[in-house]
Design an enzyme around this catalytic site. Structure first.
Site, PDB file in Angstrom:
ATOM      1  N   ASP A  58       1.684   6.062   8.232  1.00  0.00           N
ATOM      2  CA  ASP A  58       1.833   4.594   8.451  1.00  0.00           C
ATOM      3  C   ASP A  58       2.215   4.201  10.048  1.00  0.00           C
ATOM      4  O   ASP A  58       1.640   3.351  10.805  1.00  0.00           O
ATOM      5  CB  ASP A  58       2.748   4.045   7.665  1.00  0.00           C
ATOM      6  CG  ASP A  58       2.278   3.746   6.352  1.00  0.00           C
ATOM      7  OD1 ASP A  58       1.214   4.277   5.909  1.00  0.00           O
ATOM      8  OD2 ASP A  58       3.210   3.523   5.420  1.00  0.00           O
ATOM      9  N   HIS A  59       3.163   5.212  10.605  1.00  0.00           N
ATOM     10  CA  HIS A  59       3.804   4.478  11.715  1.00  0.00           C
ATOM     11  C   HIS A  59       3.031   4.992  12.893  1.00  0.00           C
ATOM     12  O   HIS A  59       3.323   4.524  13.939  1.00  0.00           O
ATOM     13  CB  HIS A  59       5.475   4.925  11.733  1.00  0.00           C
ATOM     14  CG  HIS A  59       6.012   4.043  10.772  1.00  0.00           C
ATOM     15  ND1 HIS A  59       6.021   2.878  10.453  1.00  0.00           N
ATOM     16  CD2 HIS A  59       6.789   4.720   9.479  1.00  0.00           C
ATOM     17  CE1 HIS A  59       6.917   2.370   9.454  1.00  0.00           C
ATOM     18  NE2 HIS A  59       7.242   3.541   9.105  1.00  0.00           N
ATOM     19  N   ARG A  82      -0.410  -2.211   3.339  1.00  0.00           N
ATOM     20  CA  ARG A  82       0.213  -3.521   2.939  1.00  0.00           C
ATOM     21  C   ARG A  82      -0.441  -4.872   3.088  1.00  0.00           C
ATOM     22  O   ARG A  82      -1.327  -4.816   3.862  1.00  0.00           O
ATOM     23  CB  ARG A  82       1.354  -3.543   4.086  1.00  0.00           C
ATOM     24  CG  ARG A  82       2.536  -2.370   3.932  1.00  0.00           C
ATOM     25  CD  ARG A  82       3.597  -2.700   4.702  1.00  0.00           C
ATOM     26  NE  ARG A  82       4.400  -3.749   4.039  1.00  0.00           N
ATOM     27  CZ  ARG A  82       5.565  -3.614   3.526  1.00  0.00           C
ATOM     28  NH1 ARG A  82       6.128  -2.224   3.319  1.00  0.00           N
ATOM     29  NH2 ARG A  82       6.313  -4.428   3.098  1.00  0.00           N
ATOM     30  N   GLU A 121       6.691   8.570  -8.787  1.00  0.00           N
ATOM     31  CA  GLU A 121       7.079   8.949  -7.600  1.00  0.00           C
ATOM     32  C   GLU A 121       8.771   8.576  -7.372  1.00  0.00           C
ATOM     33  O   GLU A 121       9.031   7.334  -7.664  1.00  0.00           O
ATOM     34  CB  GLU A 121       6.543   8.543  -6.390  1.00  0.00           C
ATOM     35  CG  GLU A 121       7.403   8.916  -5.025  1.00  0.00           C
ATOM     36  CD  GLU A 121       6.466   8.632  -3.610  1.00  0.00           C
ATOM     37  OE1 GLU A 121       4.979   8.816  -3.837  1.00  0.00           O
ATOM     38  OE2 GLU A 121       6.995   8.338  -2.794  1.00  0.00           O
ATOM     39  N   THR A 144       9.538  -0.192   2.148  1.00  0.00           N
ATOM     40  CA  THR A 144       9.675  -0.175   0.522  1.00  0.00           C
ATOM     41  C   THR A 144      11.060  -0.231   0.250  1.00  0.00           C
ATOM     42  O   THR A 144      12.080   0.822   0.604  1.00  0.00           O
ATOM     43  CB  THR A 144       8.712   0.549  -0.074  1.00  0.00           C
ATOM     44  OG1 THR A 144       7.612   0.638   0.501  1.00  0.00           O
ATOM     45  CG2 THR A 144       8.786   0.396  -1.711  1.00  0.00           C
ATOM     46  N   ASN A 197       3.064  10.754   5.248  1.00  0.00           N
ATOM     47  CA  ASN A 197       2.761   9.341   5.463  1.00  0.00           C
ATOM     48  C   ASN A 197       2.525   9.130   6.778  1.00  0.00           C
ATOM     49  O   ASN A 197       3.445   9.241   7.822  1.00  0.00           O
ATOM     50  CB  ASN A 197       3.836   8.634   4.910  1.00  0.00           C
ATOM     51  CG  ASN A 197       3.681   7.084   4.972  1.00  0.00           C
ATOM     52  OD1 ASN A 197       3.168   6.724   5.956  1.00  0.00           O
ATOM     53  ND2 ASN A 197       3.803   6.412   3.610  1.00  0.00           N
ATOM     54  N   ARG A 241       0.337  -4.772   8.441  1.00  0.00           N
ATOM     55  CA  ARG A 241       1.140  -4.592   9.823  1.00  0.00           C
ATOM     56  C   ARG A 241       0.790  -3.351  10.330  1.00  0.00           C
ATOM     57  O   ARG A 241       1.045  -3.039  11.438  1.00  0.00           O
ATOM     58  CB  ARG A 241       2.635  -4.775   9.444  1.00  0.00           C
ATOM     59  CG  ARG A 241       3.179  -3.878   8.748  1.00  0.00           C
ATOM     60  CD  ARG A 241       5.007  -3.893   8.435  1.00  0.00           C
ATOM     61  NE  ARG A 241       5.234  -4.892   7.764  1.00  0.00           N
ATOM     62  CZ  ARG A 241       6.129  -4.677   7.069  1.00  0.00           C
ATOM     63  NH1 ARG A 241       7.072  -3.764   7.109  1.00  0.00           N
ATOM     64  NH2 ARG A 241       6.675  -5.676   6.356  1.00  0.00           N
ATOM     65  N   HIS A 263      11.140   8.794   0.324  1.00  0.00           N
ATOM     66  CA  HIS A 263      11.530   7.606   0.776  1.00  0.00           C
ATOM     67  C   HIS A 263      13.031   7.888   1.455  1.00  0.00           C
ATOM     68  O   HIS A 263      13.651   8.559   0.975  1.00  0.00           O
ATOM     69  CB  HIS A 263      11.864   6.506  -0.021  1.00  0.00           C
ATOM     70  CG  HIS A 263      11.638   5.298   0.743  1.00  0.00           C
ATOM     71  ND1 HIS A 263      12.470   4.984   1.879  1.00  0.00           N
ATOM     72  CD2 HIS A 263      10.666   4.050   0.411  1.00  0.00           C
ATOM     73  CE1 HIS A 263      12.005   3.732   2.323  1.00  0.00           C
ATOM     74  NE2 HIS A 263      11.029   3.163   1.468  1.00  0.00           N
ATOM     75  N   GLU A 285      -0.915   3.909  -1.058  1.00  0.00           N
ATOM     76  CA  GLU A 285       0.383   3.200  -1.504  1.00  0.00           C
ATOM     77  C   GLU A 285      -0.165   1.867  -1.334  1.00  0.00           C
ATOM     78  O   GLU A 285      -0.680   1.169  -0.447  1.00  0.00           O
ATOM     79  CB  GLU A 285       1.464   3.347  -0.925  1.00  0.00           C
ATOM     80  CG  GLU A 285       2.301   4.714  -0.857  1.00  0.00           C
ATOM     81  CD  GLU A 285       3.282   4.810  -0.062  1.00  0.00           C
ATOM     82  OE1 GLU A 285       3.828   3.847   0.658  1.00  0.00           O
ATOM     83  OE2 GLU A 285       3.808   5.966   0.128  1.00  0.00           O
ATOM     84  N   HIS A 340       0.066   3.448   3.509  1.00  0.00           N
ATOM     85  CA  HIS A 340       0.426   2.373   2.554  1.00  0.00           C
ATOM     86  C   HIS A 340      -0.470   1.251   3.168  1.00  0.00           C
ATOM     87  O   HIS A 340      -0.096   0.714   4.366  1.00  0.00           O
ATOM     88  CB  HIS A 340       2.017   1.970   2.843  1.00  0.00           C
ATOM     89  CG  HIS A 340       2.540   0.638   2.092  1.00  0.00           C
ATOM     90  ND1 HIS A 340       3.784   0.754   1.785  1.00  0.00           N
ATOM     91  CD2 HIS A 340       1.927  -0.064   1.384  1.00  0.00           C
ATOM     92  CE1 HIS A 340       3.866  -0.385   0.943  1.00  0.00           C
ATOM     93  NE2 HIS A 340       2.944  -1.002   0.658  1.00  0.00           N
TER      94      HIS A 340
HETATM   95  N1  PXP Z   1       7.319   7.051  -0.930  1.00  0.00           N
HETATM   96  C1  PXP Z   1       6.813   5.567  -0.727  1.00  0.00           C
HETATM   97  C2  PXP Z   1       6.598   4.988  -2.071  1.00  0.00           C
HETATM   98  C3  PXP Z   1       7.087   4.860   0.347  1.00  0.00           C
HETATM   99  O1  PXP Z   1       6.758   3.653   0.147  1.00  0.00           O
HETATM  100  C4  PXP Z   1       7.359   5.365   1.601  1.00  0.00           C
HETATM  101  C5  PXP Z   1       7.162   4.706   2.784  1.00  0.00           C
HETATM  102  O2  PXP Z   1       6.048   4.030   3.056  1.00  0.00           O
HETATM  103  C6  PXP Z   1       7.603   6.791   1.595  1.00  0.00           C
HETATM  104  C7  PXP Z   1       7.609   7.512   0.503  1.00  0.00           C
HETATM  105  C8  PXP Z   1       7.934   7.425   2.947  1.00  0.00           C
HETATM  106  O3  PXP Z   1       9.095   7.009   3.188  1.00  0.00           O
HETATM  107  P1  PXP Z   1       9.814   7.462   4.656  1.00  0.00           P
HETATM  108  O4  PXP Z   1       8.762   6.929   5.895  1.00  0.00           O
HETATM  109  O5  PXP Z   1      11.156   7.117   4.680  1.00  0.00           O
HETATM  110  O6  PXP Z   1       9.767   8.983   4.780  1.00  0.00           O
END
Ligand code: PXP
Length: 261
Positions: free
Chosen positions: A28-29, A64, A172, A120, A26, A68, A213, A89, A62
């Site tokens: 996102d960051h 959102r 998931e 989340t 993922n 963001r 997560h 997501e 994700h």
């Molecule tokens: N799975 C889902 C459904 C999530 O919302 C997230 C966070 O965006 C993740 C996995 C990944 O989580 P983390 O960034 O804590 O590894």
């Protein structure tokens, strides 16, 4: 604080066999860092391609509602630019669902979204009739576009039953509680909840099981012992590690430019 390396044997006996789990990264960051300055860097495509080179079996983002981090154009670029499956997501909100229907990523994971949350907070509460009915609509809208659907849920048999009823391809399982435990008893309890749910979903409900997560370099090993899990989705910890491990090279590159004048 629980020390995974000291205390691991307590839960590490979980039987291992079968094939290696897939890793969805993922990113996102990467976009969070970019959006902090509304800049063009770090570049999301470069990050996705490097993640692939590192062994990512899929890229997850994700989209959102508050945009963001990930933006619509990131999804378009990733959809056209990566060679592993793209998993997006999204919440159940209408305009996001419509946008995703037009883009048609390989996979969608339906998640709850609370505008003030940092990340989340939990799985979709399918026990709520309103949420169940809306999820049903969204699953059908996305499946008609041949998108593989997963539903993010708490590791709970009832939620698995409901996700199966909705026609999802996968669940998931939320590992957040497991990842936040601080003592051995709690970790063991939460680990067993994830393992039992994975077993139930796989053998009794015949549904694909993913998990994620809060997983990181210290707590992931026991989870990799759960054979019924197909894929892990990991974001924050991998991005955080990449920032620190890339620092030396990034400073050297800037020093070189300064020295060359
Ligand atoms: N799975 C889902 C459904 C999530 O919302 C997230 C966070 O965006 C993740 C996995 C990944 O989580 P983390 O960034 O804590 O590894």
């Amino acid at each position: 604080m629980f020390d995974f390396f000291e205390d691991l044997p307590i839960i590490y006996n979980y039987k291992k066999g079968g094939s290696v789990m897939l890793l969805g990264v993922n990113i996102d960051h990467i976009a969070t860092l970019r959006e902090a300055r509304k800049s063009f860097e770090p570049d999301i495509m470069t990050a996705a391609i490097l993640a692939q080179l590192g062994g990512a079996d899929g890229i997850t983002v994700h989209l959102r509602q508050d945009r963001r981090h990930i933006q619509e154009q990131d999804i378009v670029a990733l959809k056209n630019g990566i060679s592993v499956p793209l998993n997006v997501e999204i919440a159940l909100e209408k305009s996001t669902v419509e946008f995703i229907r037009t883009i048609k990523p390989d996979k969608v994971c339906l998640v709850p979204e609370n505008l003030n949350e940092i990340t989340t907070e939990g799985g979709l509460n399918l026990l709520s009739k309103k949420i169940f009915d809306r999820t049903k609509e969204v699953v059908s809208l996305l499946k008609s576009r041949k998108i593989e659907i997963s539903i993010f849920i708490e590791p709970d048999f009832k939620m698995i039953d409901l996700a199966k009823t909705l026609g999802a391809d996968a669940v998931e399982l939320n590992t957040r509680k497991y990842s936040e435990c601080e003592n051995v008893e709690d970790i063991e309890k939460e680990f067993n909840r994830v393992a039992d749910s994975a077993n139930y979903a796989h053998y009794k409900k015949r549904i694909i099981v993913n998990a994620g997560h809060g997983l990181n370099y210290e707590n992931v090993s026991p989870i990799t012992q759960i054979d019924e899990i197909t894929e892990l989705n990991i974001g924050h910890s991998i991005v955080a590690k990449s920032v620190v491990y890339g620092m030396e090279k990034a400073v050297k590159m800037m020093r070189d430019l300064i020295e060359k004048g």
